[in-house]
Enzyme design. Sequence first.
Site, PDB file in Angstrom:
ATOM      1  N   HIS A   6      10.870 -11.442   1.192  1.00 42.67           N
ATOM      2  CA  HIS A   6      10.630 -11.422   2.261  1.00 42.67           C
ATOM      3  C   HIS A   6       9.269 -11.512   2.979  1.00 42.67           C
ATOM      4  O   HIS A   6       8.745 -12.079   3.921  1.00 42.67           O
ATOM      5  CB  HIS A   6      11.282 -10.232   2.766  1.00 42.67           C
ATOM      6  CG  HIS A   6      11.113  -9.709   4.259  1.00 42.67           C
ATOM      7  ND1 HIS A   6      11.775 -10.365   5.362  1.00 42.67           N
ATOM      8  CD2 HIS A   6      10.364  -8.598   4.766  1.00 42.67           C
ATOM      9  CE1 HIS A   6      11.538  -9.648   6.344  1.00 42.67           C
ATOM     10  NE2 HIS A   6      10.800  -8.791   5.901  1.00 42.67           N
ATOM     11  N   HIS A  30       3.439  -5.715   5.288  1.00 44.39           N
ATOM     12  CA  HIS A  30       3.947  -4.931   6.499  1.00 44.39           C
ATOM     13  C   HIS A  30       5.001  -3.877   6.030  1.00 44.39           C
ATOM     14  O   HIS A  30       5.567  -3.000   6.604  1.00 44.39           O
ATOM     15  CB  HIS A  30       4.474  -5.827   7.516  1.00 44.39           C
ATOM     16  CG  HIS A  30       5.812  -6.686   7.125  1.00 44.39           C
ATOM     17  ND1 HIS A  30       5.748  -7.860   6.359  1.00 44.39           N
ATOM     18  CD2 HIS A  30       7.208  -6.109   7.227  1.00 44.39           C
ATOM     19  CE1 HIS A  30       7.240  -8.239   6.197  1.00 44.39           C
ATOM     20  NE2 HIS A  30       7.989  -7.232   6.714  1.00 44.39           N
ATOM     21  N   GLU A  34       6.356   1.762   3.766  1.00 48.21           N
ATOM     22  CA  GLU A  34       7.631   2.212   3.648  1.00 48.21           C
ATOM     23  C   GLU A  34       8.392   2.033   2.423  1.00 48.21           C
ATOM     24  O   GLU A  34       9.011   2.751   1.926  1.00 48.21           O
ATOM     25  CB  GLU A  34       8.500   1.641   4.849  1.00 48.21           C
ATOM     26  CG  GLU A  34       7.821   1.891   5.954  1.00 48.21           C
ATOM     27  CD  GLU A  34       8.621   1.293   7.245  1.00 48.21           C
ATOM     28  OE1 GLU A  34       9.147  -0.069   6.900  1.00 48.21           O
ATOM     29  OE2 GLU A  34       9.044   1.984   8.182  1.00 48.21           O
ATOM     30  N   ASP A  35       7.934   0.917   1.865  1.00 45.82           N
ATOM     31  CA  ASP A  35       8.916   0.606   0.514  1.00 45.82           C
ATOM     32  C   ASP A  35       8.246   0.830  -0.890  1.00 45.82           C
ATOM     33  O   ASP A  35       9.147   0.843  -1.929  1.00 45.82           O
ATOM     34  CB  ASP A  35       9.186  -0.853   0.471  1.00 45.82           C
ATOM     35  CG  ASP A  35      10.148  -1.272   1.778  1.00 45.82           C
ATOM     36  OD1 ASP A  35      10.744  -0.207   2.487  1.00 45.82           O
ATOM     37  OD2 ASP A  35      10.355  -2.141   2.142  1.00 45.82           O
ATOM     38  N   ASP A  94       8.573 -11.013  10.912  1.00 45.15           N
ATOM     39  CA  ASP A  94       9.649  -9.993  10.037  1.00 45.15           C
ATOM     40  C   ASP A  94      10.777 -10.122  10.989  1.00 45.15           C
ATOM     41  O   ASP A  94      12.029 -10.334  10.113  1.00 45.15           O
ATOM     42  CB  ASP A  94       9.091  -8.753  10.374  1.00 45.15           C
ATOM     43  CG  ASP A  94       9.892  -7.782   9.495  1.00 45.15           C
ATOM     44  OD1 ASP A  94      10.432  -7.788   8.505  1.00 45.15           O
ATOM     45  OD2 ASP A  94      10.143  -6.642  10.157  1.00 45.15           O
TER      46      ASP A  94
END
Length: 147
Positions: A6, A30, A34-35, A94
């Site tokens: 992604h 990006h 968060e991940d 995104d």
Amino acid sequence: MDYYTHSMEVAKLLLEATQDPDTILAGLLHDIVEDTSVTLPQIELMYGNEVTSIVDKITHYNTNGYPWKWDNAAAQNILDACSDILVIQVKLADRLHNMRTLFARKPSDQQRIAQETLAFYIPWGTKHHVPQQWLTEMQQICEKILK
């Protein structure tokens, strides 16, 4: 699909809009805060202040189509207040890649995300002059889902 695919696709889309290496690198990074366990200070140490600033803004403006309800005017105002073209380019690249892979989600999610895209992301992109082909493709995907 590998987790990094992604981000690579977002970076490829960004190459259509800009040759700015910081923006493209921010596109690659990006989702990282968060991940993963990677922090903004680590990104700053490795990639500098400009990339970190873009990633930070994307993280703070990140909805991924999930946490905020788009009928919430305050949520829309937060994103709409963002006028940093670098952040907007990454956010819309995104969103476009997410739209391209929307078929993998359940139909109710597809419809909600398509409605959010029509209501907010396409007008936001139009206002800030992102590549027209991105907006057209998003529009076409939304129309297929909502028909």
